[in-house]
Design a protein around this motif. Structure first.
Motif, PDB file in Angstrom:
ATOM      1  N   UNK A   4       0.806  -1.217   0.000  1.00  0.00           N
ATOM      2  CA  UNK A   4       0.000   0.000   0.000  1.00  0.00           C
ATOM      3  C   UNK A   4       0.841   1.271   0.000  1.00  0.00           C
ATOM      4  N   UNK A   5       2.064   1.189  -0.463  1.00  0.00           N
ATOM      5  CA  UNK A   5       2.901   2.391  -0.523  1.00  0.00           C
ATOM      6  C   UNK A   5       4.374   2.023  -0.403  1.00  0.00           C
ATOM      7  N   UNK A   6       5.091   2.725   0.456  1.00  0.00           N
ATOM      8  CA  UNK A   6       6.482   2.340   0.681  1.00  0.00           C
ATOM      9  C   UNK A   6       6.913   2.633   2.110  1.00  0.00           C
ATOM     10  N   UNK A   7       8.005   1.982   2.504  1.00  0.00           N
ATOM     11  CA  UNK A   7       8.592   2.208   3.828  1.00  0.00           C
ATOM     12  C   UNK A   7      10.019   2.706   3.639  1.00  0.00           C
ATOM     13  N   UNK A   8      10.464   3.535   4.569  1.00  0.00           N
ATOM     14  CA  UNK A   8      11.877   3.882   4.584  1.00  0.00           C
ATOM     15  C   UNK A   8      12.521   2.966   5.635  1.00  0.00           C
ATOM     16  N   UNK A   9      13.499   2.169   5.183  1.00  0.00           N
ATOM     17  CA  UNK A   9      14.099   1.163   6.055  1.00  0.00           C
ATOM     18  C   UNK A   9      15.599   1.387   6.091  1.00  0.00           C
ATOM     19  N   UNK A  10      16.202   1.244   7.269  1.00  0.00           N
ATOM     20  CA  UNK A  10      17.658   1.364   7.301  1.00  0.00           C
ATOM     21  C   UNK A  10      18.314   0.149   7.930  1.00  0.00           C
ATOM     22  N   UNK A  11      19.572  -0.071   7.549  1.00  0.00           N
ATOM     23  CA  UNK A  11      20.343  -1.194   8.091  1.00  0.00           C
ATOM     24  C   UNK A  11      21.809  -0.813   8.093  1.00  0.00           C
ATOM     25  N   UNK A  12      22.518  -1.350   9.084  1.00  0.00           N
ATOM     26  CA  UNK A  12      23.971  -1.156   9.122  1.00  0.00           C
ATOM     27  C   UNK A  12      24.615  -1.840   7.919  1.00  0.00           C
ATOM     28  N   UNK A  13      25.706  -1.304   7.426  1.00  0.00           N
ATOM     29  CA  UNK A  13      26.500  -1.983   6.404  1.00  0.00           C
ATOM     30  C   UNK A  13      27.370  -3.021   7.104  1.00  0.00           C
ATOM     31  N   UNK A  14      27.735  -4.099   6.454  1.00  0.00           N
ATOM     32  CA  UNK A  14      27.363  -4.474   5.096  1.00  0.00           C
ATOM     33  C   UNK A  14      25.916  -4.952   5.013  1.00  0.00           C
ATOM     34  N   UNK A  15      25.321  -4.711   3.861  1.00  0.00           N
ATOM     35  CA  UNK A  15      23.929  -5.096   3.681  1.00  0.00           C
ATOM     36  C   UNK A  15      23.692  -5.505   2.232  1.00  0.00           C
ATOM     37  N   UNK A  16      22.560  -6.149   2.024  1.00  0.00           N
ATOM     38  CA  UNK A  16      22.142  -6.513   0.672  1.00  0.00           C
ATOM     39  C   UNK A  16      20.775  -5.888   0.397  1.00  0.00           C
ATOM     40  N   UNK A  17      20.636  -5.316  -0.787  1.00  0.00           N
ATOM     41  CA  UNK A  17      19.379  -4.682  -1.165  1.00  0.00           C
ATOM     42  C   UNK A  17      18.959  -5.226  -2.532  1.00  0.00           C
ATOM     43  N   UNK A  18      17.677  -5.547  -2.697  1.00  0.00           N
ATOM     44  CA  UNK A  18      17.207  -5.845  -4.056  1.00  0.00           C
ATOM     45  C   UNK A  18      16.402  -4.649  -4.545  1.00  0.00           C
ATOM     46  N   UNK A  19      16.465  -4.407  -5.850  1.00  0.00           N
ATOM     47  CA  UNK A  19      15.760  -3.243  -6.385  1.00  0.00           C
ATOM     48  C   UNK A  19      14.759  -3.651  -7.455  1.00  0.00           C
ATOM     49  N   UNK A  20      13.765  -2.794  -7.635  1.00  0.00           N
ATOM     50  CA  UNK A  20      12.696  -3.052  -8.585  1.00  0.00           C
ATOM     51  C   UNK A  20      12.690  -1.939  -9.628  1.00  0.00           C
TER      52      UNK A  20
END
Ligand SMILES: Cc1cc2nc3c(=O)[nH]c(=O)nc-3n(C[C@H](O)[C@H](O)[C@H](O)COP(=O)(O)OP(=O)(O)OC[C@H]3O[C@@H](n4cnc5c(N)ncnc54)[C@H](O)[C@@H]3O)c2cc1C
Ligand SMILES: Nc1ncnc2c1ncn2[C@@H]1O[C@H](COP(=O)(O)O)[C@@H](O)[C@H]1O
Lengths: 250, 332
Positions: free
Chosen positions: A154-170
């Motif tokens: 229903x929209x989007x979230x702003x999410x944070x994580x410490x590095x190192x991290x993995x992100x998938x994109x659309x």
């Protein structure tokens, strides 16, 4: 690929690549390259592109370099042809990433448009034990953290994580940039690093397939469409409404 | 360890109640458990489980694992995953089914990797080969252009089932089952990601996934303004507005409008597509619609192969006329 060009070989359980359509980089992976380059636009960063497969069209694989990526690592081995099994692909990528000299952020596409598995990246994050944020449409790095706008139903979230991290994109990330002339020149001079199976530290179990393909077929639709046709388009629109009422749909 | 047995479904909750996707999964799980001749269990995760357990039993579960921790009150992938991992190692199921919802898209692959097994992703149908007790999963691949039948080589055999692929079975409150409490010790530091803001971007009114009528627009609309016309039509019919990815990528409507493989799966009674070509990836999200209507100026567009009714024509003329006629019918 246009639908009409889509063919399979049911006995061999594989898709027959159309003869005159060249292969392309998976669309979401171009978004991934773009996401990495946007970070590099803003701060010091080295962008390394990794891919695994049994054979590569080098000119196609160099596209990310011509867009501005720094390095290309190809994991190439005859045994790396099992693209339906995300387990093995993720093990290979994770082994290669470990072999590289450190990383802050891994960016992947949300899914590959062949088997639509949407698993490899999450697997890589699990294997490497790094934080995982999927379906990003905006990726920033600041103060040792990844800050990602991720798509939810229903929209989007702003999410944070410490590095190192993995992100998938659309694809919502936006258009990947076009290669520049300078980029293309630089890319022709660059040579990919090529690693084969023996270069990667993996045990036997990690290269054993977890999924087997038993059958592959093209579904048939037996839907008959009734074309509603009036004297002109407006009349057709009116008749459509009556038709739907008659069929008790509205 | 004893041999793996039974089917475990991962049930989502909405608030304190069983989510509809969990009831769908129980229907899928019943058929698989029946084929295996084994029990059907469901895992429900929260800080405490109350009525949802009985609901799950009424919908077909033999056993309910009430997986609880104060840290499971709200969904967090890292924490839910740790709890599911612990449960799977303890309960040792032969088959695990997860709904491929927004949450399942994260949980199913990560759970499979954590357990070192394979995942049959995004399945439309799951069945069993009874002699070998192997799960057989039918899944669309290549954007829905082909169907693959896959099986998993390790136990548990895990499948993610596409939402709306199964109809929930009727609840039967006389069914008996067992609720097993499974408290888990979790450490807050397991949660490696943090949500700092949530932004809602949904169309007004009826939710797309729940609407009985959906009107979707595609690239052929040429811009954001015509969506107002679709909104009028949808409102008259008590429905919602959706879009193709091309319309979303053009920035005409937010991503939450997208119907399809990487958008929403919808199963309305009536689905009206306007200036959408009917690419397999779009159809992947609406093949469960009872009646598809296509309005497209190209008589050869693929959408006419999937639609029940069609109008070949320019939406600029067809839509206002259709809307007017619908208004008259609704008013009378
Ligand atoms: C991995 C992957 C995932 C994808 N996921 C999705 C997804 O979830 N959802 C999705 O929708 N797509 C998805 N796609 C994209 C999909 O392949 C198509 O590109 C997309 O659906 C096309 O959108 P469209 O039908 O609006 O546009 P087009 O294919 O360009 O069709 C526009 C249609 O409008 C008609 N038209 C033009 N003008 C008029 C007019 N004046 N009046 C009437 N008709 C007119 C044309 O005849 C044409 O048929 C995905 C693709 C990939 C590779
Ligand atoms: N063979 C591969 N080489 C490199 N990256 C891959 C490979 N397969 C999958 N990926 C990555 O994982 C994403 C999802 O793929 P999949 O899980 O196969 O749908 C892709 O968009 C890529 O970013």
């Amino acid at each position: 690929m246009p639908m009409a060009a889509f063919r399979i070989d049911g006995d061999a359980r594989r898709v027959v690549p159309p003869a005159n359509i060249p292969p392309v980089v998976n669309g979401f992976d171009e978004n991934a390259v773009e996401a990495a380059l946007r970070i590099k636009d803003k701060q010091e960063a080295t962008v390394t592109v990794i891919s695994t497969g049994s054979e590569f069209a080098l000119d196609v694989m160099k596209k990310p370099l011509s867009m501005g990526a720094d390095e290309l690592v190809l994991l190439q081995d005859d045994s790396f042809d099992n693209t339906i099994d995300s387990f093995v692909t993720a093990q290979l990528l994770a082994a290669a990433i470990r072999k590289l000299e450190g990383f802050d952020l891994i960016i992947c596409g949300r899914q590959a448009s062949d088997w639509d598995n949407a698993q490899v990246p999450l697997g890589v994050a699990e294997i490497l034990g790094v934080s995982c944020i999927s379906l990003g449409k905006k990726v920033d790095v600041a103060d040792g953290k990844a800050v990602v706008e991720r798509i939810v139903p229903d929209g989007y979230q702003v999410v944070e994580a410490e590095l190192p991290a993995l992100v998938t994109v659309s694809n919502e990330l936006g258009q990947p940039r076009y290669p520049t002339l300078r980029g293309i020149m630089a890319a022709t001079r660059k040579r990919p690093t090529v690693w084969s199976k023996s270069d990667l530290d993996m045990d036997e179990s990690q290269s054993e397939s977890r999924i087997s393909l038993r059958q592959l077929f093209i579904p048939v639709s037996d839907q008959e469409c009734e074309i509603v046709e009036g004297d002109d388009a407006a009349e057709s629109g009116r008749l459509l409404a009556l038709k739907l009422r008659e069929a008790k749909i509205i | 360890m004893a041999d793996a047995t039974g089917v475990l479904v991962v049930g989502q909750m909405s608030g304190d109640a069983l989510d509809s996707t969990a009831a769908e999964l129980l229907a899928a799980g019943r058929s698989v458990a029946g084929g295996l001749g084994e029990e059907l269990s469901i895992a429900l995760l929260s800080d405490s489980i109350d009525t949802a357990g009985q609901q799950a039993i009424a919908h077909g579960a033999d056993r309910v694992f009430a997986v609880t921790s104060p840290l499971l009150a709200d969904y967090h992938a890292d924490l839910y995953l740790a709890a599911l991992d612990a449960l799977c190692r303890d309960a040792n199921p032969r088959v695990v089914l997860v709904a491929r919802t927004a949450e399942g898209r994260e949980l199913a692959p990560r759970l499979a990797f954590r357990l070192g097994v394979g995942l049959a992703q995004d399945c439309l149908e799951v069945s069993v080969d009874e002699s070998s007790k192997t799960l057989l999963a039918n899944r669309p691949v290549y954007g829905g252009n082909a169907i693959a039948v896959v099986s998993c080589e390790r136990t548990p055999q895990i499948a993610a089932v596409r939402p709306k692929a199964y109809e929930p079975t009727e609840a039967d409150s006389s069914r008996q089952g067992q609720v097993i409490s499974f408290p888990v010790e979790l450490d807050a530091s397991l949660a490696k990601t943090r949500v700092v803001e949530t932004v809602r971007e949904e169309s007004e009114g009826v939710k797309l996934e729940e609407a009985r009528v959906v009107v979707s627009g595609g690239r052929g609309l040429g811009g954001p303004d015509p969506f107002a016309g679709l909104e009028d039509l949808a409102k008259l019919l008590g429905g919602a507005v959706g879009a193709s990815r091309a319309a979303v990528d053009s920035g005409w409507v937010p991503a939450s409008y997208q119907v399809g493989l990487t958008g929403k799966a919808i199963t309305p009674d009536l689905y009206i597509t306007v200036a959408i070509s009917g690419a397999s990836q779009h159809m992947a999200g609406c093949s469960g619609a009872k009646c598809i209507v296509a309005i497209n100026k190209d008589a050869d567009a693929n959408i006419f192969k999937e639609a029940r009714y069609g109008v070949v024509g320019d939406w600029e003329t067809v839509i206002p006329a259709l809307t007017e006629a619908v208004r008259e019918l609704v008013d009378s």
